[in-house]
Design a protein around this motif. Sequence first.
Motif, short mmCIF file in Angstrom:
data_model
loop_
_atom_site.label_atom_id
_atom_site.label_comp_id
_atom_site.label_asym_id
_atom_site.label_seq_id
_atom_site.Cartn_x
_atom_site.Cartn_y
_atom_site.Cartn_z
N ASP A 44 12.26 -38.97 96.01
CA ASP A 44 12.51 -39.94 97.08
C ASP A 44 11.66 -41.16 96.73
N ALA A 45 12.30 -42.23 96.31
CA ALA A 45 11.57 -43.39 95.79
C ALA A 45 10.97 -44.27 96.89
N THR A 46 11.49 -44.13 98.11
CA THR A 46 11.01 -44.96 99.24
C THR A 46 10.85 -44.05 100.48
N ALA A 47 9.70 -43.41 100.57
CA ALA A 47 9.53 -42.35 101.58
C ALA A 47 9.72 -42.84 103.01
N GLY A 48 9.15 -44.00 103.35
CA GLY A 48 9.27 -44.51 104.73
C GLY A 48 8.76 -43.49 105.73
N LYS A 49 9.63 -43.10 106.65
CA LYS A 49 9.21 -42.12 107.67
C LYS A 49 9.45 -40.68 107.21
N GLY A 50 9.98 -40.52 106.01
CA GLY A 50 10.08 -39.18 105.42
C GLY A 50 11.39 -38.46 105.64
N ASN A 51 12.39 -39.14 106.20
CA ASN A 51 13.65 -38.43 106.50
C ASN A 51 14.34 -37.90 105.25
N ASP A 52 14.41 -38.74 104.21
CA ASP A 52 15.07 -38.29 102.98
C ASP A 52 14.23 -37.25 102.26
N THR A 53 12.91 -37.40 102.32
CA THR A 53 12.02 -36.43 101.69
C THR A 53 12.25 -35.04 102.29
N PHE A 69 7.57 -41.21 97.03
CA PHE A 69 6.70 -42.37 96.80
C PHE A 69 6.78 -43.36 97.95
N ASP A 70 5.63 -43.98 98.26
CA ASP A 70 5.64 -45.18 99.10
C ASP A 70 4.33 -45.92 98.88
N ILE A 71 4.43 -47.26 98.89
CA ILE A 71 3.21 -48.06 98.68
C ILE A 71 2.37 -48.18 99.94
N GLN A 72 2.96 -47.83 101.10
CA GLN A 72 2.22 -47.97 102.36
C GLN A 72 1.62 -46.63 102.78
N ALA A 73 0.30 -46.65 103.03
CA ALA A 73 -0.37 -45.41 103.47
C ALA A 73 0.24 -44.91 104.78
N ASP A 97 1.87 -44.54 96.03
CA ASP A 97 1.92 -45.41 94.85
C ASP A 97 3.35 -45.95 94.73
N GLY A 98 3.51 -46.98 93.93
CA GLY A 98 4.83 -47.58 93.76
C GLY A 98 5.74 -46.70 92.90
N HIS A 99 7.03 -46.72 93.21
CA HIS A 99 7.99 -45.90 92.43
C HIS A 99 8.11 -46.39 90.99
N GLU A 100 7.65 -47.61 90.73
CA GLU A 100 7.67 -48.13 89.35
C GLU A 100 6.70 -47.35 88.45
N ASN A 101 5.77 -46.61 89.08
CA ASN A 101 4.80 -45.81 88.31
C ASN A 101 5.23 -44.34 88.23
N PHE A 115 16.84 -44.13 96.85
CA PHE A 115 16.11 -45.32 97.29
C PHE A 115 16.76 -45.82 98.58
N ASN A 116 15.93 -46.20 99.55
CA ASN A 116 16.41 -46.99 100.68
C ASN A 116 15.69 -48.32 100.56
N LEU A 117 16.40 -49.34 100.11
CA LEU A 117 15.74 -50.63 99.85
C LEU A 117 15.58 -51.41 101.15
N GLY A 118 14.48 -52.17 101.22
CA GLY A 118 14.23 -52.97 102.42
C GLY A 118 12.84 -52.71 102.95
N TYR A 119 12.70 -52.76 104.28
CA TYR A 119 11.37 -52.56 104.90
C TYR A 119 11.37 -51.30 105.76
N LEU A 120 10.15 -50.86 106.07
CA LEU A 120 9.98 -49.67 106.91
C LEU A 120 10.36 -50.01 108.35
N VAL A 128 8.35 -55.23 101.62
CA VAL A 128 9.73 -54.85 101.25
C VAL A 128 9.79 -54.43 99.78
N THR A 129 10.84 -53.73 99.45
CA THR A 129 11.05 -53.39 98.03
C THR A 129 11.40 -54.68 97.28
N LYS A 130 11.07 -54.71 95.99
CA LYS A 130 11.26 -55.92 95.19
C LYS A 130 12.13 -55.60 93.97
C1 LIG Z 1 13.85 -48.82 104.12
S1 LIG Z 1 12.24 -48.11 104.02
C2 LIG Z 1 12.57 -46.42 103.60
C3 LIG Z 1 13.08 -45.58 104.74
C4 LIG Z 1 13.00 -44.10 104.48
N1 LIG Z 1 13.93 -43.64 103.50
C5 LIG Z 1 13.11 -43.27 105.75
O1 LIG Z 1 13.89 -42.30 105.79
O2 LIG Z 1 12.42 -43.60 106.73
C6 LIG Z 1 11.63 -48.78 102.52
C7 LIG Z 1 10.26 -48.26 102.13
O3 LIG Z 1 10.01 -48.64 100.78
C8 LIG Z 1 8.63 -48.82 100.63
N2 LIG Z 1 8.35 -49.54 99.37
C9 LIG Z 1 8.37 -50.87 99.12
N3 LIG Z 1 8.09 -51.09 97.82
C10 LIG Z 1 7.88 -49.88 97.24
C11 LIG Z 1 7.54 -49.45 95.92
N4 LIG Z 1 7.36 -50.33 94.92
N5 LIG Z 1 7.42 -48.13 95.70
C12 LIG Z 1 7.60 -47.23 96.70
N6 LIG Z 1 7.90 -47.57 97.96
C13 LIG Z 1 8.05 -48.88 98.23
C14 LIG Z 1 8.22 -49.55 101.90
O4 LIG Z 1 6.85 -49.41 102.13
C15 LIG Z 1 9.11 -48.85 102.94
O5 LIG Z 1 8.41 -47.82 103.59
#
Ligand SMILES: C[S@@+](CC[C@H](N)C(=O)[O-])C[C@H]1O[C@@H](n2cnc3c(N)ncnc32)[C@H](O)[C@@H]1O
Length: 204
Positions: A44-53, A69-73, A97-101, A115-120, A128-130
């Motif tokens: 799960d490259a963008t954990a967010g609230k953990g639903n996909d995880t 992975f998620d960059i936000q604690a 840590d970032g999914h790029e690592n 990946f769910n791209l965008g913001y939490l 946001v993802t870049k």
């Molecule tokens: C749209 S949310 C994900 C929602 C998540 N799938 C869920 O079920 O709640 C996008 C997440 O990507 C994270 N993010 C941004 N850049 C990132 C990176 N380089 N590596 C990992 N996570 C990243 C953000 O912190 C944000 O929590």
Amino acid sequence: MKKQVNTTVIIKSRMVKILKLQSALNFSHTLLKEIVKPGDVVVDATAGKGNDTLFLAQLVGERGHVYSFDIQAQATQLTQRLVEQHQVEQQTTVINDGHENLTNYVKSPITAAIFNLGYLPEGDHKIVTKPQTTLKSVQSMMKLLKPNGIIILVIYYGHPGGKQEKEQVLQFAKSIDQHQFNVLQYQFINQIHEPPILLALQKR
Ligand SMILES: C[S@@+](CC[C@H](N)C(=O)[O-])C[C@H]1O[C@@H](n2cnc3c(N)ncnc32)[C@H](O)[C@@H]1O
């Protein structure tokens, strides 16, 4: 003597199954459910609230593993809590840590990544993802992916910087060699307010 006849009345109930076109998010889970099996390693490259995880951890079971992975604690804490509440921590590693690592943590072949791209949602909308880090991660995953494995990107792009990320990801996806991957784009095209796009990259 009059013969007695037993009459069995069979009532056939007609089962009517209605197929409804799914949202990009629901369709991502439909695809994952078809492909991910117990024992698989997934990301799960963008954990967010953990639903996909959580969804992935339940699919892979105790013999499999999810790297999340998620960059936000804040996001990794929410995800870890959800994982513990559902008692799937044995098969889950949540990484702040970032999914790029990715390749620093994931060494074995993977069956799927999402990946769910965008913001939490309900978080800081400026984090946001870049495109650069998203694409670096996707390219690492493409190498780690098993044949028939899948990388799914659900692209939200209504926020500042979102359209640039969408364009760059789509441009990259269109350039992938068709002999190596099948690439699908799924989106409702008659909806206002920028409906998310699902991209699925399946290794051949
Ligand atoms: C749209 S949310 C994900 C929602 C998540 N799938 C869920 O079920 O709640 C996008 C997440 O990507 C994270 N993010 C941004 N850049 C990132 C990176 N380089 N590596 C990992 N996570 C990243 C953000 O912190 C944000 O929590």
